[in-house]
Design a protein around this motif. Structure first.
Motif, short mmCIF file in Angstrom:
data_model
loop_
_atom_site.label_atom_id
_atom_site.label_comp_id
_atom_site.label_asym_id
_atom_site.label_seq_id
_atom_site.Cartn_x
_atom_site.Cartn_y
_atom_site.Cartn_z
N ASN A 232 109.14 86.28 29.75
CA ASN A 232 107.96 86.10 30.04
C ASN A 232 107.67 85.52 31.42
O ASN A 232 108.22 84.43 31.78
N CYS A 233 107.00 86.20 32.32
CA CYS A 233 106.79 85.79 33.53
C CYS A 233 105.32 85.43 34.06
O CYS A 233 104.66 86.41 34.26
N PRO A 234 104.85 84.41 34.12
CA PRO A 234 103.22 84.02 34.61
C PRO A 234 103.04 83.95 35.79
O PRO A 234 104.25 83.84 36.66
N VAL A 235 101.98 84.57 36.30
CA VAL A 235 101.42 84.02 37.70
C VAL A 235 100.63 82.83 37.55
O VAL A 235 99.55 82.50 36.71
N VAL A 236 101.17 81.64 38.40
CA VAL A 236 100.27 80.58 38.34
C VAL A 236 99.60 80.21 39.75
O VAL A 236 100.01 80.67 40.69
N VAL A 237 98.77 79.29 39.59
CA VAL A 237 98.11 78.88 40.82
C VAL A 237 98.29 77.39 40.97
O VAL A 237 98.45 76.68 39.84
N ASN A 238 98.36 76.65 41.99
CA ASN A 238 98.12 75.28 41.95
C ASN A 238 97.01 74.74 41.88
O ASN A 238 95.77 75.28 42.26
N THR A 239 96.95 73.84 41.21
CA THR A 239 95.59 73.22 40.32
C THR A 239 94.73 72.83 41.44
O THR A 239 93.44 73.19 41.54
N ASP A 240 95.20 72.01 42.46
CA ASP A 240 94.35 71.31 43.44
C ASP A 240 93.74 72.55 44.45
O ASP A 240 92.61 72.47 44.67
N ALA A 241 94.59 73.56 44.54
CA ALA A 241 94.09 74.68 45.38
C ALA A 241 92.88 75.33 44.75
O ALA A 241 91.75 75.97 45.43
N TYR A 242 93.18 75.61 43.26
CA TYR A 242 92.31 76.29 42.64
C TYR A 242 90.85 75.50 42.54
O TYR A 242 89.83 76.04 42.64
N GLU A 243 90.91 74.12 42.17
CA GLU A 243 89.86 73.56 41.99
C GLU A 243 88.98 73.41 43.42
O GLU A 243 87.85 72.81 43.43
N ALA A 244 89.83 73.62 44.55
CA ALA A 244 89.02 73.30 46.03
C ALA A 244 88.46 74.53 46.16
O ALA A 244 87.64 74.36 47.23
#
Length: 338
Positions: A232-244
């Motif tokens: 299982n290989c997710p694609v993730v984002v940095n939470t701070d970057a997403y919220e910004a």
């Protein structure tokens, strides 16, 4: 007149500064080369740029930003904004999603893999664990069941797998261990060299990876129906970057996920249609494992490994049984069950 021109110049400069401020540029860390496994990331970047008129761009980097095993660490410190990683590369960092790597879960196609993965990703325990790495899971990278390529005589029985050195990570590695195999978890990018040098006898990959990383070129045979599980290989984002992100850019990103996954599924379906031709062209024999051997494999690997995983993860404070039940329920729903 001078004052008018000065005012115009100031307005133009201000507009340029605002436009520059509104632009968002992200970097996404993946590895290898562009292939079926990364097509949804490429499509996501394409869609986001289209929807924002080029104001939000995602640069996809193939190994230039981080090593595969360090992508989650890079996300946690904000070294880049998006990344792909596989749970089996660092099981201690993403314990909850390793439920999706248990052997013989019964997932039979990529659509089901998407359904069970996203159901697990939505579980609070998974979200809490990812939050420790300042990460938010965006989408999965659905892969079909893994199968082996190898050299020499085919490994068609459990006895022949005893002592077999196999490149296999996570639950797959445990499955082969249960029948006497000796798993190693070298990164995908090193699998060909491991096979060439004799570090491993066999490699467990999905079809696209056997092609992309060249292991099919050293193979004498391929197991068509062993199907012990997948990674299982997710694609993730940095939470701070997403919220910004601005509301517009966040909407462009979120609304593109489903279409990116659909593109991935369609692209992978084309690869699977060509697979038999690829085997024939490369002179690789297709090995069909008998039903008797498959049943024996499941008996030794499926239930014992699942029960051990539930006990171990529960002991570490995770709602392990609940996570496993989430997989079962999502699979039933994906098949139209109640």
């Amino acid at each position: 007149m001078t004052k008018f021109l000065t005012g115009t110049a100031v307005a133009a400069l201000s507009f340029a500064l605002v436009s520059e401020a509104a632009a968002t540029e992200w970097n996404a860390s993946v590895w290898g080369k562009r292939r079926a496994f990364t097509e949804h990331v490429e499509k996501l970047a394409e869609l986001v740029a289209e929807k924002t008129g080029g104001e939000f761009t995602i640069n996809v980097s193939y190994g230039g930003l981080s090593k595969p095993r360090e992508n989650l660490d890079g996300i946690s410190i904000g070294a880049f904004e998006m990344a792909q990683f596989c749970a089996g590369y660092h099981r201690d960092k993403n314990r909850a999603i390793t439920v999706l790597e248990l052997p013989f879960l019964g997932v039979s196609n990529l659509e089901e893999e998407v359904a069970v993965s996203h159901a697990v990703y939505d579980h609070p325990a998974v979200q809490d664990e990812m939050a420790q790495w300042n990460a938010k899971i965006l989408m999965t990278s659905p892969m079909p069941q893994y199968n082996l390529v190898g050299t020499g005589d085919p490994r068609e029985t459990l006895a022949s797998m005893d002592g077999m050195r196999v490149r296999a990570t996570g639950g797959l590695g445990e499955a082969f261990s249960a029948v006497g195999g000796v798993p190693t978890s070298v990164p995908a990018t090193e699998a060909y060299n491991a096979m060439e040098s004799g570090v491993v006898d066999t490699v467990a990959f999905a079809q696209h990876a056997h092609l992309s990383f060249g292991t099919i070129n050293r193979a004498d045979w391929w197991t068509a129906n062993l199907n012990p599980g997948t990674v299982n290989c997710p694609v993730v984002v940095n939470t701070d970057a997403y919220e910004a992100l601005s509301d517009e850019h966040r909407e462009a990103l979120d609304s593109s996920i489903d279409e990116a996954i659909e593109h991935y599924l369609a692209n992978y379906a084309e690869l699977l249609e060509r697979w038999d031709t690829v085997l024939e062209e490369k002179g690789v024999a297709k090995v069909m494992i008998s039903d008797e051997v498959l049943s024996e494999f499941r008996a030794k690997a499926a239930d014992p490994i699942r029960e051990k995983w539930i006990a171990d993860m529960s002991g570490q404070g995770l709602p392990a049984q609940e996570l496993y039940d989430t997989v079962v329920q999502a699979l039933e729903e994906a098949r139209g069950g109640s």
